[in-house]
Write a protein that holds these residues in place. Sequence first.
Motif, PDB file in Angstrom:
ATOM      1  N   LYS A 110      -9.093  87.718 -54.283  1.00  0.00           N
ATOM      2  CA  LYS A 110      -8.470  88.477 -53.195  1.00  0.00           C
ATOM      3  C   LYS A 110      -9.386  88.548 -51.978  1.00  0.00           C
ATOM      4  CE  LYS A 110      -5.840  91.307 -56.462  1.00  0.00           C
ATOM      5  NZ  LYS A 110      -5.607  92.678 -56.984  1.00  0.00           N
ATOM      6  N   GLU A 111     -10.688  88.715 -52.221  1.00  0.00           N
ATOM      7  CA  GLU A 111     -11.638  88.791 -51.111  1.00  0.00           C
ATOM      8  C   GLU A 111     -11.712  87.473 -50.341  1.00  0.00           C
ATOM      9  OE1 GLU A 111     -15.202  89.935 -53.083  1.00  0.00           O
ATOM     10  OE2 GLU A 111     -14.436  91.946 -53.585  1.00  0.00           O
ATOM     11  N   LEU A 122      -0.138  85.230 -52.078  1.00  0.00           N
ATOM     12  CA  LEU A 122      -0.764  86.122 -53.048  1.00  0.00           C
ATOM     13  C   LEU A 122       0.082  87.375 -53.245  1.00  0.00           C
ATOM     14  CD1 LEU A 122      -3.205  86.883 -54.824  1.00  0.00           C
ATOM     15  CD2 LEU A 122      -4.283  87.828 -52.773  1.00  0.00           C
ATOM     16  N   LYS A 123       0.430  87.661 -54.501  1.00  0.00           N
ATOM     17  CA  LYS A 123       1.235  88.842 -54.851  1.00  0.00           C
ATOM     18  C   LYS A 123       0.550  89.623 -55.970  1.00  0.00           C
ATOM     19  CE  LYS A 123       4.811  87.761 -52.205  1.00  0.00           C
ATOM     20  NZ  LYS A 123       6.054  87.260 -52.795  1.00  0.00           N
ATOM     21  N   ALA A 179      -1.613  96.208 -62.828  1.00  0.00           N
ATOM     22  CA  ALA A 179      -1.237  96.408 -61.429  1.00  0.00           C
ATOM     23  C   ALA A 179      -2.112  95.596 -60.489  1.00  0.00           C
ATOM     24  CB  ALA A 179      -1.324  97.891 -61.080  1.00  0.00           C
ATOM     25  N   GLU A 180      -3.375  95.352 -60.881  1.00  0.00           N
ATOM     26  CA  GLU A 180      -4.297  94.605 -60.036  1.00  0.00           C
ATOM     27  C   GLU A 180      -4.315  93.119 -60.364  1.00  0.00           C
ATOM     28  OE1 GLU A 180      -5.955  95.911 -57.433  1.00  0.00           O
ATOM     29  OE2 GLU A 180      -4.829  97.733 -57.849  1.00  0.00           O
ATOM     30  N   GLY A 181      -3.553  92.700 -61.360  1.00  0.00           N
ATOM     31  CA  GLY A 181      -3.361  91.272 -61.591  1.00  0.00           C
ATOM     32  C   GLY A 181      -2.383  90.720 -60.569  1.00  0.00           C
ATOM     33  N   GLY A 182      -1.987  89.471 -60.725  1.00  0.00           N
ATOM     34  CA  GLY A 182      -1.025  88.937 -59.772  1.00  0.00           C
ATOM     35  C   GLY A 182      -0.837  87.450 -59.876  1.00  0.00           C
TER      36      GLY A 182
END
Length: 427
Positions: A110-111, A122-123, A179-182
Motif C-alpha cells: 500500500k505504501e 487497489l481495493k 479488513a486490511e487485506g485486499g
Amino acid sequence: MKNQGFEQSYYAHSANQNLTFYTLNDSHETDVCIIGAGYTGLSAAIHLAKKGYRVSLLEAHKIGTGASGRNGGQICQGLNMSHDKLTEKLGRDHADALWQMSVESVDLVKELVAEFKIDCDLKSGLLHVASKASHEEDARHTIDYLNKELDYPQASFINAQDLSQKLGTNKYFGAEYYAEGGHLHPHNYALGLAKAAQQLGVKIFQDSPVMDYQGGQKPQVNCAKATVKADYLLFACNGYLGKLNPIAAKKIMPINNFILATEPLPETIYNAINPDDLAVADSKFVVNYFRLSADKRMLWGGGENYSSRFPKDIASFVKKHMLEVYPQLKAFKIDYSWGGTLAITLNRMPYFGRQEGNTFVAQGYSGHGVAMATLGGKLMAEAVSGTAERFDVFANVPNHNFPGGTLLRWPGLVSGMLYYKLRDKLS
C-alpha cells in the motif's frame, strides 16, 4: 476465447503502461546485480536505489510477465504456517517477528502504491472462506487467536448466514475476514514498480536471460552478449529459476496455477455475488480464489498441475470449479484464460538465504507472493546494506531440500498433491 501464456491473459490486455526497456548488450560493473524483474527484484531495486546503490536488473523475458503479472492479485496478512505452529517450532519471539513482517508486507504494498502513485485498482477486504463444515471451527479459532494472542483486531469471523449475503452462495460455512487485506491488478502493480525503479536510476534490462554466473566476493553474471560484474548478486527468480542456481533450486518446486476471466458481468449479477468487491480464497488444499476486476469480470483461479505443460483447454479446466459455486455464471462468456508458474517449498514458508560470498536468494512464497515478495525485496536490500537481522528472521526458518533434489522431487510432490486433492473432494 484466448488462453495459455501471459500475452493472452486479461492482465496483459488491461495493462495501463507501455514502458521501454532494452536488452543487455554492453558489459559493465555495478554495485548490485539482480536476476529476475518480478516483485522481489523490483522491490529490491527500488529500496537499494533509495539507499544510493547502483543497481542493474536483468529479466529473461518481459518485465512483469512471470508470476508477478499473472497471479490472483490477492494480498493478506499471515503465512502458510500458523503462528502457533511457528511458536512451537521456533519460539514465540521468532514467530511474533514473522507475523509482524507479514502484516508489514501488506502495508508495504500500500505504501509503494501511494508513494509512486501506481494505478493498479487497489481495493481493501479479503475473505478466507471455509469450504467444509469441519473448517468452520478452524476459522473461528484463527480469528480468536489473532484477536487475543496477537492483538490484531482487524480480522473478524463471519458466520455462514452473513457470508451468504456477501457472496450470494450457500457453499461456504463461514469465513475469516481481513479488513486490511485486499486485492489489486498484479501486472499494473509490477509495471508501476518498474517505472519507479527506472525513475530512481535502476538500469533495467529485459529479454536478457542469464546463461551462468560466478559467485564469491565479486560476482559476475554472464548473458549472451554481455557480462555484469557486481559487489552483490541477488536471485529473485522464484518459479522461473530453472537450473541457474542449483542450491536454491533444490529448495523449491515449480507448479502451475490457472485463472480465467469472464466477460464483464451485469450489475444485477456482480451486486448479487460480491457487492463489497472483496477478494476471496477458500480453505481447500488446492485453493480456489476469486475476485472482481475493475471492469466487473469474474477473475477465478482454480486447479493446478505439476508438469511442464499447461492444459490444452485452460478455460474448461478452471470453469468447473467456478460453476460449483456460481452456476449462474455458466451463461457468461469466458474471454481470457491463462496459467503461470509459482514456487512452493516443503514447509510452504518462503526461503531466504545467503550463499557463498555476496549472493542472496529470496523465493518460494507458496501462494503469498504479491505482498511477501515485495517485502522480500526490501529485506534483501537491508541485508546488502549491512542490516541483515530482519532478513535472517526468514533465513533462520528451517527450509529443507525436496527429497531427491530437482531430479526426483516431481514424483513425491505429485503423489502428495493427488492425496490432498482427493481430501478436498471428501466432506
